[in-house]
Design a protein around this motif. Structure first.
Motif, PDB file in Angstrom:
ATOM      1  N   ASN A  50     -15.910  70.486   9.985  1.00  0.00           N
ATOM      2  CA  ASN A  50     -15.837  71.400   8.693  1.00  0.00           C
ATOM      3  C   ASN A  50     -17.141  71.874   7.722  1.00  0.00           C
ATOM      4  OD1 ASN A  50     -13.584  71.528   8.599  1.00  0.00           O
ATOM      5  ND2 ASN A  50     -12.713  70.151   7.095  1.00  0.00           N
ATOM      6  N   ASP A  51     -18.228  70.830   7.424  1.00  0.00           N
ATOM      7  CA  ASP A  51     -19.184  71.017   7.336  1.00  0.00           C
ATOM      8  C   ASP A  51     -20.027  71.623   7.734  1.00  0.00           C
ATOM      9  OD1 ASP A  51     -18.225  69.467   5.082  1.00  0.00           O
ATOM     10  OD2 ASP A  51     -20.685  67.994   5.559  1.00  0.00           O
ATOM     11  N   LEU A  52     -20.022  72.116   9.891  1.00  0.00           N
ATOM     12  CA  LEU A  52     -21.233  72.776  10.349  1.00  0.00           C
ATOM     13  C   LEU A  52     -20.035  73.346  10.967  1.00  0.00           C
ATOM     14  CD1 LEU A  52     -22.987  70.091  12.048  1.00  0.00           C
ATOM     15  CD2 LEU A  52     -23.931  70.881  11.094  1.00  0.00           C
ATOM     16  N   GLY A  53     -19.005  74.032  10.553  1.00  0.00           N
ATOM     17  CA  GLY A  53     -18.092  75.014  11.477  1.00  0.00           C
ATOM     18  C   GLY A  53     -18.105  75.127  12.738  1.00  0.00           C
ATOM     19  N   THR A  54     -17.441  73.919  12.524  1.00  0.00           N
ATOM     20  CA  THR A  54     -16.982  73.929  14.189  1.00  0.00           C
ATOM     21  C   THR A  54     -15.971  72.713  14.219  1.00  0.00           C
ATOM     22  OG1 THR A  54     -18.036  72.976  16.090  1.00  0.00           O
ATOM     23  CG2 THR A  54     -18.699  71.089  14.247  1.00  0.00           C
ATOM     24  N   ALA A  55     -15.658  72.830  16.150  1.00  0.00           N
ATOM     25  CA  ALA A  55     -13.962  72.093  15.727  1.00  0.00           C
ATOM     26  C   ALA A  55     -14.105  70.220  15.894  1.00  0.00           C
ATOM     27  CB  ALA A  55     -13.734  71.872  17.290  1.00  0.00           C
ATOM     28  N   ARG A  56     -13.699  69.312  15.747  1.00  0.00           N
ATOM     29  CA  ARG A  56     -13.745  67.414  15.358  1.00  0.00           C
ATOM     30  C   ARG A  56     -14.134  67.586  16.754  1.00  0.00           C
ATOM     31  NH1 ARG A  56     -10.510  64.124  16.638  1.00  0.00           N
ATOM     32  NH2 ARG A  56      -8.913  65.519  16.957  1.00  0.00           N
ATOM     33  N   GLU A  57     -13.800  67.940  17.912  1.00  0.00           N
ATOM     34  CA  GLU A  57     -13.765  67.518  19.089  1.00  0.00           C
ATOM     35  C   GLU A  57     -15.624  68.136  19.539  1.00  0.00           C
ATOM     36  OE1 GLU A  57      -9.591  69.078  19.041  1.00  0.00           O
ATOM     37  OE2 GLU A  57     -11.159  70.527  18.178  1.00  0.00           O
ATOM     38  N   VAL A  58     -15.744  69.089  19.339  1.00  0.00           N
ATOM     39  CA  VAL A  58     -16.919  68.853  19.028  1.00  0.00           C
ATOM     40  C   VAL A  58     -18.000  67.768  18.345  1.00  0.00           C
ATOM     41  CG1 VAL A  58     -19.026  70.398  19.062  1.00  0.00           C
ATOM     42  CG2 VAL A  58     -17.172  71.229  20.143  1.00  0.00           C
ATOM     43  N   ILE A  59     -17.583  67.619  17.707  1.00  0.00           N
ATOM     44  CA  ILE A  59     -18.414  66.305  16.691  1.00  0.00           C
ATOM     45  C   ILE A  59     -18.537  64.797  16.832  1.00  0.00           C
ATOM     46  CG2 ILE A  59     -18.814  64.863  14.372  1.00  0.00           C
ATOM     47  CD1 ILE A  59     -20.432  68.296  14.387  1.00  0.00           C
ATOM     48  N   THR A  60     -17.052  64.760  17.850  1.00  0.00           N
ATOM     49  CA  THR A  60     -16.859  63.321  18.355  1.00  0.00           C
ATOM     50  C   THR A  60     -18.194  63.489  19.419  1.00  0.00           C
ATOM     51  OG1 THR A  60     -14.424  63.861  17.744  1.00  0.00           O
ATOM     52  CG2 THR A  60     -15.261  62.541  19.502  1.00  0.00           C
ATOM     53  N   ARG A  61     -18.013  64.458  20.306  1.00  0.00           N
ATOM     54  CA  ARG A  61     -18.749  64.368  21.634  1.00  0.00           C
ATOM     55  C   ARG A  61     -20.284  64.035  21.520  1.00  0.00           C
ATOM     56  NH1 ARG A  61     -16.697  69.003  23.722  1.00  0.00           N
ATOM     57  NH2 ARG A  61     -18.994  70.085  23.452  1.00  0.00           N
ATOM     58  N   VAL A  62     -20.188  65.161  20.093  1.00  0.00           N
ATOM     59  CA  VAL A  62     -21.950  64.702  19.831  1.00  0.00           C
ATOM     60  C   VAL A  62     -22.298  63.332  19.385  1.00  0.00           C
ATOM     61  CG1 VAL A  62     -23.557  66.350  18.802  1.00  0.00           C
ATOM     62  CG2 VAL A  62     -21.986  67.639  19.900  1.00  0.00           C
ATOM     63  N   LEU A  63     -21.492  62.833  18.612  1.00  0.00           N
ATOM     64  CA  LEU A  63     -21.684  61.750  17.694  1.00  0.00           C
ATOM     65  C   LEU A  63     -21.507  60.976  18.919  1.00  0.00           C
ATOM     66  CD1 LEU A  63     -18.825  61.823  14.933  1.00  0.00           C
ATOM     67  CD2 LEU A  63     -22.093  61.651  15.132  1.00  0.00           C
ATOM     68  N   LYS A  64     -20.752  61.066  19.623  1.00  0.00           N
ATOM     69  CA  LYS A  64     -21.036  59.781  21.437  1.00  0.00           C
ATOM     70  C   LYS A  64     -22.357  60.030  21.998  1.00  0.00           C
ATOM     71  CE  LYS A  64     -18.953  56.924  23.519  1.00  0.00           C
ATOM     72  NZ  LYS A  64     -19.049  55.130  23.234  1.00  0.00           N
ATOM     73  N   LYS A  65     -22.633  60.978  22.030  1.00  0.00           N
ATOM     74  CA  LYS A  65     -23.766  61.494  22.832  1.00  0.00           C
ATOM     75  C   LYS A  65     -25.246  60.906  21.884  1.00  0.00           C
ATOM     76  CE  LYS A  65     -27.182  64.934  24.156  1.00  0.00           C
ATOM     77  NZ  LYS A  65     -28.163  65.519  23.591  1.00  0.00           N
ATOM     78  N   LEU A  66     -25.190  60.958  20.672  1.00  0.00           N
ATOM     79  CA  LEU A  66     -26.174  60.330  20.364  1.00  0.00           C
ATOM     80  C   LEU A  66     -26.395  58.830  19.735  1.00  0.00           C
ATOM     81  CD1 LEU A  66     -25.917  62.916  16.612  1.00  0.00           C
ATOM     82  CD2 LEU A  66     -27.914  63.305  18.113  1.00  0.00           C
ATOM     83  N   GLU A  67     -25.230  58.718  19.586  1.00  0.00           N
ATOM     84  CA  GLU A  67     -24.483  57.125  19.707  1.00  0.00           C
ATOM     85  C   GLU A  67     -25.443  56.323  20.990  1.00  0.00           C
ATOM     86  OE1 GLU A  67     -21.838  53.984  18.332  1.00  0.00           O
ATOM     87  OE2 GLU A  67     -20.826  55.415  19.538  1.00  0.00           O
ATOM     88  N   ASN A  68     -25.299  57.183  22.245  1.00  0.00           N
ATOM     89  CA  ASN A  68     -25.556  57.033  23.894  1.00  0.00           C
ATOM     90  C   ASN A  68     -27.361  56.900  23.455  1.00  0.00           C
ATOM     91  OD1 ASN A  68     -23.549  56.369  24.661  1.00  0.00           O
ATOM     92  ND2 ASN A  68     -23.317  58.592  25.892  1.00  0.00           N
ATOM     93  N   GLU A  69     -27.880  57.536  22.667  1.00  0.00           N
ATOM     94  CA  GLU A  69     -29.118  57.608  22.167  1.00  0.00           C
ATOM     95  C   GLU A  69     -29.813  57.153  21.877  1.00  0.00           C
ATOM     96  OE1 GLU A  69     -29.898  61.808  22.330  1.00  0.00           O
ATOM     97  OE2 GLU A  69     -29.061  62.999  24.033  1.00  0.00           O
ATOM     98  N   GLY A  70     -29.145  55.732  21.036  1.00  0.00           N
ATOM     99  CA  GLY A  70     -29.439  55.140  20.042  1.00  0.00           C
ATOM    100  C   GLY A  70     -30.177  55.961  19.014  1.00  0.00           C
ATOM    101  N   LYS A  71     -29.217  57.111  18.535  1.00  0.00           N
ATOM    102  CA  LYS A  71     -30.036  57.866  17.443  1.00  0.00           C
ATOM    103  C   LYS A  71     -29.148  57.223  15.920  1.00  0.00           C
ATOM    104  CE  LYS A  71     -32.211  61.120  18.793  1.00  0.00           C
ATOM    105  NZ  LYS A  71     -32.129  62.917  19.622  1.00  0.00           N
ATOM    106  N   ILE A  72     -27.790  56.358  16.243  1.00  0.00           N
ATOM    107  CA  ILE A  72     -26.902  56.163  15.300  1.00  0.00           C
ATOM    108  C   ILE A  72     -26.108  55.401  16.084  1.00  0.00           C
ATOM    109  CG2 ILE A  72     -26.347  58.415  14.174  1.00  0.00           C
ATOM    110  CD1 ILE A  72     -23.840  58.745  16.020  1.00  0.00           C
ATOM    111  N   GLU A  94     -17.968  54.676   9.873  1.00  0.00           N
ATOM    112  CA  GLU A  94     -19.209  54.418   8.939  1.00  0.00           C
ATOM    113  C   GLU A  94     -19.677  54.897   9.937  1.00  0.00           C
ATOM    114  OE1 GLU A  94     -20.034  52.283   5.047  1.00  0.00           O
ATOM    115  OE2 GLU A  94     -21.098  51.203   6.668  1.00  0.00           O
ATOM    116  N   ILE A  95     -21.369  56.287   9.618  1.00  0.00           N
ATOM    117  CA  ILE A  95     -21.964  56.298  10.657  1.00  0.00           C
ATOM    118  C   ILE A  95     -23.324  55.627  10.484  1.00  0.00           C
ATOM    119  CG2 ILE A  95     -23.204  58.511  11.885  1.00  0.00           C
ATOM    120  CD1 ILE A  95     -20.700  59.932  11.798  1.00  0.00           C
ATOM    121  N   LYS A  96     -24.278  55.104  11.307  1.00  0.00           N
ATOM    122  CA  LYS A  96     -25.640  54.279  10.790  1.00  0.00           C
ATOM    123  C   LYS A  96     -26.510  55.122  11.436  1.00  0.00           C
ATOM    124  CE  LYS A  96     -27.808  49.984   9.571  1.00  0.00           C
ATOM    125  NZ  LYS A  96     -28.235  49.021   9.535  1.00  0.00           N
ATOM    126  N   ILE A  97     -27.278  55.395  10.663  1.00  0.00           N
ATOM    127  CA  ILE A  97     -28.703  56.513  11.205  1.00  0.00           C
ATOM    128  C   ILE A  97     -29.181  54.961  11.678  1.00  0.00           C
ATOM    129  CG2 ILE A  97     -30.411  57.959  10.731  1.00  0.00           C
ATOM    130  CD1 ILE A  97     -28.522  59.387   9.057  1.00  0.00           C
TER     131      ILE A  97
END
Length: 206
Positions: A173-195, A201-204
């Motif tokens: 909602n904050d970013l004006g996109t779909a939940r599925e997109v956020i779920t996919r991108v969060l997983k990508k950030l997690e795989n990259e070791g950023k979160i 909870e999401i830890k940076i």
């Protein structure tokens, strides 16, 4: 009600005392909607403690406009109150908050009598305009992974903790996109070791 007076100590003593004397201070729990679209504004907020989220809705989707932090007010509310027009935005309490509520009937006289009161809103306009330009830049240039990571870092800095409790739907909602997109991108950030994601909870870490 007690609060840290240094939050609004940038106001000159005469205006400071007027605010305390003729305004009210209320506590709002997280999740409280304090302003709706098309609602006429009766009070102007200055956040003393906590965090307020200002957003718009388009076709049932939310889009974050900005956060109101301690010592800040809402330029959209200020404009609507001066023009006596319905609000074009929504506002909800993002973290338990203590807010100074100024009756809008007092604004015309106070803006005339206290130049530093005008300065508060000039500063708010400048701040929000800069944030708008930055947001447009992100939308035009950045990929979603960078936008999402910067959004999480910004929220982390505002609430002063590395761990953020937000649902994928809230972030979408904050970013004006779909939940599925956020779920996919969060997983990508997690795989990259950023979160790290765990227990809601999401830890940076990157």
């Amino acid at each position: 009600m007690n609060f840290d007076r240094s939050v609004i100590s940038f106001l000159k003593p005469a205006l400071f005392e007027k605010l305390i004397e003729e305004s009210s201070i209320k506590e709002f729990p997280k999740g409280t909607e304090i302003l709706r679209e098309e609602q006429y504004v009766k009070v102007l907020p200055i956040v003393l403690e906590g965090l307020v989220k200002v957003y718009s809705r388009f076709n049932d989707k939310e889009l974050l406009l900005y956060y109101i932090q301690p010592s800040q007010s809402c330029i959209m509310t200020f404009y609507a109150s001066l023009k006596n027009t319905p609000s074009k935005v929504y506002a909800s309490v993002e973290e338990d908050s203590k807010i100074l509520l100024i009756p809008v009937a007092l604004l015309p006289k106070w803006l005339k009598d206290f130049p530093d009161f005008n300065q508060l809103f000039y500063d708010q306009f400048s701040l929000r305009y800069s944030e708008l330009l930055e947001t447009i830049g992100h939308l035009l240039i950045d990929r979603m992974d960078k936008r999402l990571y910067e959004h999480l870092k910004n929220k982390s800095e505002i609430i002063k903790t590395a761990s953020i409790r937000m649902s994928h739907n809230q972030i979408a909602n904050d970013l004006g996109t779909a939940r599925e997109v956020i779920t996919r991108v969060l997983k990508k950030l997690e795989n990259e070791g950023k979160i790290i994601q765990q227990s809601g909870e999401i830890k940076i870490i990157g």
